[in-house]
Design a protein around this motif. Structure first.
Motif, PDB file in Angstrom:
ATOM      1  N   LEU A 171       0.812  -1.213   0.000  1.00 42.23           N
ATOM      2  CA  LEU A 171       0.000   0.000   0.000  1.00 42.23           C
ATOM      3  C   LEU A 171       0.848   1.267   0.000  1.00 42.23           C
ATOM      4  O   LEU A 171       0.456   2.284  -0.576  1.00 42.23           O
ATOM      5  CB  LEU A 171      -0.937   0.013   1.212  1.00 42.23           C
ATOM      6  N   GLU A 172       1.992   1.204   0.671  1.00 39.01           N
ATOM      7  CA  GLU A 172       2.899   2.345   0.712  1.00 39.01           C
ATOM      8  C   GLU A 172       4.334   1.833   0.787  1.00 39.01           C
ATOM      9  O   GLU A 172       4.606   0.830   1.442  1.00 39.01           O
ATOM     10  CB  GLU A 172       2.616   3.230   1.935  1.00 39.01           C
ATOM     11  N   GLY A 173       5.245   2.539   0.130  1.00 36.12           N
ATOM     12  CA  GLY A 173       6.653   2.227   0.245  1.00 36.12           C
ATOM     13  C   GLY A 173       7.176   1.259  -0.801  1.00 36.12           C
ATOM     14  O   GLY A 173       6.481   0.923  -1.774  1.00 36.12           O
ATOM     15  N   THR A 174       8.400   0.823  -0.588  1.00 33.98           N
ATOM     16  CA  THR A 174       9.081  -0.084  -1.507  1.00 33.98           C
ATOM     17  C   THR A 174       9.659  -1.253  -0.716  1.00 33.98           C
ATOM     18  O   THR A 174      10.457  -1.055   0.208  1.00 33.98           O
ATOM     19  CB  THR A 174      10.226   0.636  -2.248  1.00 33.98           C
ATOM     20  N   LEU A 175       9.265  -2.462  -1.080  1.00 32.67           N
ATOM     21  CA  LEU A 175       9.693  -3.664  -0.357  1.00 32.67           C
ATOM     22  C   LEU A 175      10.481  -4.594  -1.274  1.00 32.67           C
ATOM     23  O   LEU A 175      10.108  -4.807  -2.430  1.00 32.67           O
ATOM     24  CB  LEU A 175       8.495  -4.430   0.191  1.00 32.67           C
ATOM     25  N   LEU A 176      11.556  -5.148  -0.736  1.00 33.46           N
ATOM     26  CA  LEU A 176      12.227  -6.281  -1.363  1.00 33.46           C
ATOM     27  C   LEU A 176      11.660  -7.533  -0.713  1.00 33.46           C
ATOM     28  O   LEU A 176      11.748  -7.696   0.512  1.00 33.46           O
ATOM     29  CB  LEU A 176      13.736  -6.215  -1.134  1.00 33.46           C
ATOM     30  N   VAL A 177      11.042  -8.403  -1.507  1.00 33.63           N
ATOM     31  CA  VAL A 177      10.417  -9.610  -0.969  1.00 33.63           C
ATOM     32  C   VAL A 177      10.969 -10.837  -1.691  1.00 33.63           C
ATOM     33  O   VAL A 177      11.548 -10.723  -2.786  1.00 33.63           O
ATOM     34  CB  VAL A 177       8.879  -9.568  -1.119  1.00 33.63           C
ATOM     35  N   GLY A 178      10.784 -11.990  -1.101  1.00 36.57           N
ATOM     36  CA  GLY A 178      11.224 -13.205  -1.768  1.00 36.57           C
ATOM     37  C   GLY A 178      10.915 -14.446  -0.973  1.00 36.57           C
ATOM     38  O   GLY A 178      10.560 -14.386   0.215  1.00 36.57           O
ATOM     39  N   PHE A 179      11.027 -15.590  -1.641  1.00 34.31           N
ATOM     40  CA  PHE A 179      10.919 -16.887  -0.982  1.00 34.31           C
ATOM     41  C   PHE A 179      11.972 -17.817  -1.552  1.00 34.31           C
ATOM     42  O   PHE A 179      12.540 -17.568  -2.623  1.00 34.31           O
ATOM     43  CB  PHE A 179       9.509 -17.478  -1.120  1.00 34.31           C
ATOM     44  N   VAL A 180      12.247 -18.889  -0.823  1.00 30.15           N
ATOM     45  CA  VAL A 180      13.256 -19.871  -1.234  1.00 30.15           C
ATOM     46  C   VAL A 180      12.566 -21.207  -1.479  1.00 30.15           C
ATOM     47  O   VAL A 180      11.799 -21.683  -0.625  1.00 30.15           O
ATOM     48  CB  VAL A 180      14.350 -20.031  -0.152  1.00 30.15           C
ATOM     49  N   THR A 181      12.828 -21.796  -2.632  1.00 32.38           N
ATOM     50  CA  THR A 181      12.207 -23.080  -2.956  1.00 32.38           C
ATOM     51  C   THR A 181      12.804 -24.198  -2.100  1.00 32.38           C
ATOM     52  O   THR A 181      13.863 -24.043  -1.493  1.00 32.38           O
ATOM     53  CB  THR A 181      12.375 -23.423  -4.437  1.00 32.38           C
ATOM     54  N   SER A 182      12.139 -25.327  -2.081  1.00 35.95           N
ATOM     55  CA  SER A 182      12.553 -26.456  -1.248  1.00 35.95           C
ATOM     56  C   SER A 182      13.786 -27.157  -1.828  1.00 35.95           C
ATOM     57  O   SER A 182      14.215 -26.872  -2.949  1.00 35.95           O
ATOM     58  CB  SER A 182      11.400 -27.450  -1.087  1.00 35.95           C
ATOM     59  N   ASN A 183      14.345 -28.081  -1.037  1.00 37.13           N
ATOM     60  CA  ASN A 183      15.502 -28.865  -1.475  1.00 37.13           C
ATOM     61  C   ASN A 183      15.178 -29.626  -2.761  1.00 37.13           C
ATOM     62  O   ASN A 183      14.030 -30.014  -2.968  1.00 37.13           O
ATOM     63  CB  ASN A 183      15.892 -29.865  -0.385  1.00 37.13           C
ATOM     64  N   PRO A 184      16.164 -29.892  -3.616  1.00 35.61           N
ATOM     65  CA  PRO A 184      17.585 -29.607  -3.418  1.00 35.61           C
ATOM     66  C   PRO A 184      18.046 -28.268  -3.998  1.00 35.61           C
ATOM     67  O   PRO A 184      19.173 -27.868  -3.790  1.00 35.61           O
ATOM     68  CB  PRO A 184      18.260 -30.749  -4.177  1.00 35.61           C
ATOM     69  N   ASN A 185      17.175 -27.563  -4.716  1.00 34.95           N
ATOM     70  CA  ASN A 185      17.640 -26.368  -5.431  1.00 34.95           C
ATOM     71  C   ASN A 185      17.785 -25.139  -4.545  1.00 34.95           C
ATOM     72  O   ASN A 185      18.687 -24.325  -4.728  1.00 34.95           O
ATOM     73  CB  ASN A 185      16.690 -26.055  -6.589  1.00 34.95           C
ATOM     74  N   ASN A 186      16.841 -24.953  -3.592  1.00 36.55           N
ATOM     75  CA  ASN A 186      16.869 -23.770  -2.718  1.00 36.55           C
ATOM     76  C   ASN A 186      17.042 -22.480  -3.519  1.00 36.55           C
ATOM     77  O   ASN A 186      17.858 -21.620  -3.202  1.00 36.55           O
ATOM     78  CB  ASN A 186      17.973 -23.890  -1.675  1.00 36.55           C
ATOM     79  N   THR A 187      16.222 -22.339  -4.549  1.00 39.69           N
ATOM     80  CA  THR A 187      16.294 -21.171  -5.430  1.00 39.69           C
ATOM     81  C   THR A 187      15.600 -19.970  -4.794  1.00 39.69           C
ATOM     82  O   THR A 187      14.476 -20.084  -4.296  1.00 39.69           O
ATOM     83  CB  THR A 187      15.623 -21.482  -6.776  1.00 39.69           C
ATOM     84  N   LEU A 188      16.266 -18.827  -4.797  1.00 41.09           N
ATOM     85  CA  LEU A 188      15.653 -17.599  -4.304  1.00 41.09           C
ATOM     86  C   LEU A 188      14.820 -16.969  -5.411  1.00 41.09           C
ATOM     87  O   LEU A 188      15.322 -16.681  -6.502  1.00 41.09           O
ATOM     88  CB  LEU A 188      16.733 -16.619  -3.839  1.00 41.09           C
ATOM     89  N   VAL A 189      13.535 -16.751  -5.120  1.00 38.48           N
ATOM     90  CA  VAL A 189      12.630 -16.048  -6.035  1.00 38.48           C
ATOM     91  C   VAL A 189      12.321 -14.711  -5.381  1.00 38.48           C
ATOM     92  O   VAL A 189      11.640 -14.663  -4.346  1.00 38.48           O
ATOM     93  CB  VAL A 189      11.347 -16.858  -6.274  1.00 38.48           C
ATOM     94  N   SER A 190      12.814 -13.619  -5.945  1.00 42.47           N
ATOM     95  CA  SER A 190      12.767 -12.336  -5.258  1.00 42.47           C
ATOM     96  C   SER A 190      12.392 -11.213  -6.214  1.00 42.47           C
ATOM     97  O   SER A 190      12.653 -11.300  -7.422  1.00 42.47           O
ATOM     98  CB  SER A 190      14.136 -12.048  -4.622  1.00 42.47           C
TER      99      SER A 190
END
Length: 221
Positions: free
Chosen positions: A120-139
């Motif tokens: 609603l206001e501001g600027t956010l850096l967000v993300g999640f990490v996928t499960s093993n074995p890749n542990n990929t950051l989606v941000s």
């Protein structure tokens, strides 16, 4: 034997699907009450007589900013079945998240819900990490009006990268999604997890782990 195996697989699949989300309601609503003498126990809560339901059972205000004067610089105001009794059995909840400049909602998971977040206001850096074995950051960096989804059970975070306050609202696919803040759970458990074990698990010096366990782990959720 083939029929038995097929039936077993179908039963297992049905069970997994049934346990993945809140059960479907079998009536219009089931307002939660903490009164076993005047309610029926449904889905972890006692429900009042529907005829006694009132508008307040379906209402809660989050118009006031949360207090972000804390070590992580954020405040999460949950809106689940504990705040709105009328959410009982409906399978959804929400949260208001306030961020001070450079405040963060530390890495955490919701074991029972997918989350959808709108800024609603501001600027956010967000993300999640996928499960093993890749542990990929989606941000992604989000600005006002942007929306992002965190899949159920995955570790995720939000970080205010702006110089001003930020506000976001989240919707969750459970009336009681739960939250596990990773650092709190690992280093702030009671009783403490053996530091030698954690040192090996995280490839850290044991003294570092012991120092981390001595900290006061603040929960903003």
């Amino acid at each position: 034997m083939k029929s038995f195996l097929l039936a077993f697989v179908l039963l297992a699949l049905a069970s997994s699907l049934a346990s993945a989300f809140d059960p479907s309601p079998l009536q219009d609503f089931c307002v939660a009450v903490d009164d076993p003498l005047h309610g029926v126990f449904v889905n972890g809560k006692f429900c009042k007589d529907p005829k006694l339901a009132k508008s307040g059972d379906f209402y809660f205000s989050v118009k006031m900013p949360g207090d972000t004067n804390n070590p992580v610089g954020s405040n999460v105001c949950a809106v689940n079945v504990d705040q709105i009794p009328g959410l009982n059995t409906l399978g959804i909840s929400a949260a208001r998240i306030d961020f001070a400049p450079y405040g963060q909602n530390p890495p955490h998971t919701h074991p029972r819900a997918t989350e959808i977040l709108v800024v609603l206001e501001g600027t956010l850096l967000v993300g999640f990490v996928t499960s093993n074995p890749n542990n990929t950051l989606v941000s992604k960096v989000l600005n006002k009006g942007d929306v992002f989804v965190f899949p159920i059970g995955l570790i995720h975070f939000q970080f205010n990268i702006g110089k001003t306050n930020a506000v976001a609202f989240a919707g969750l696919s459970s009336q009681n999604p739960g939250v596990i803040t990773i650092a709190n759970a690992v280093f702030g458990s009671d009783p403490a997890i053996d530091p030698g074990f954690l040192a090996k698990a995280f490839q850290l010096d044991k003294k570092v782990v012991e120092d981390l366990q001595k900290k006061s782990w603040m929960d903003s959720n």
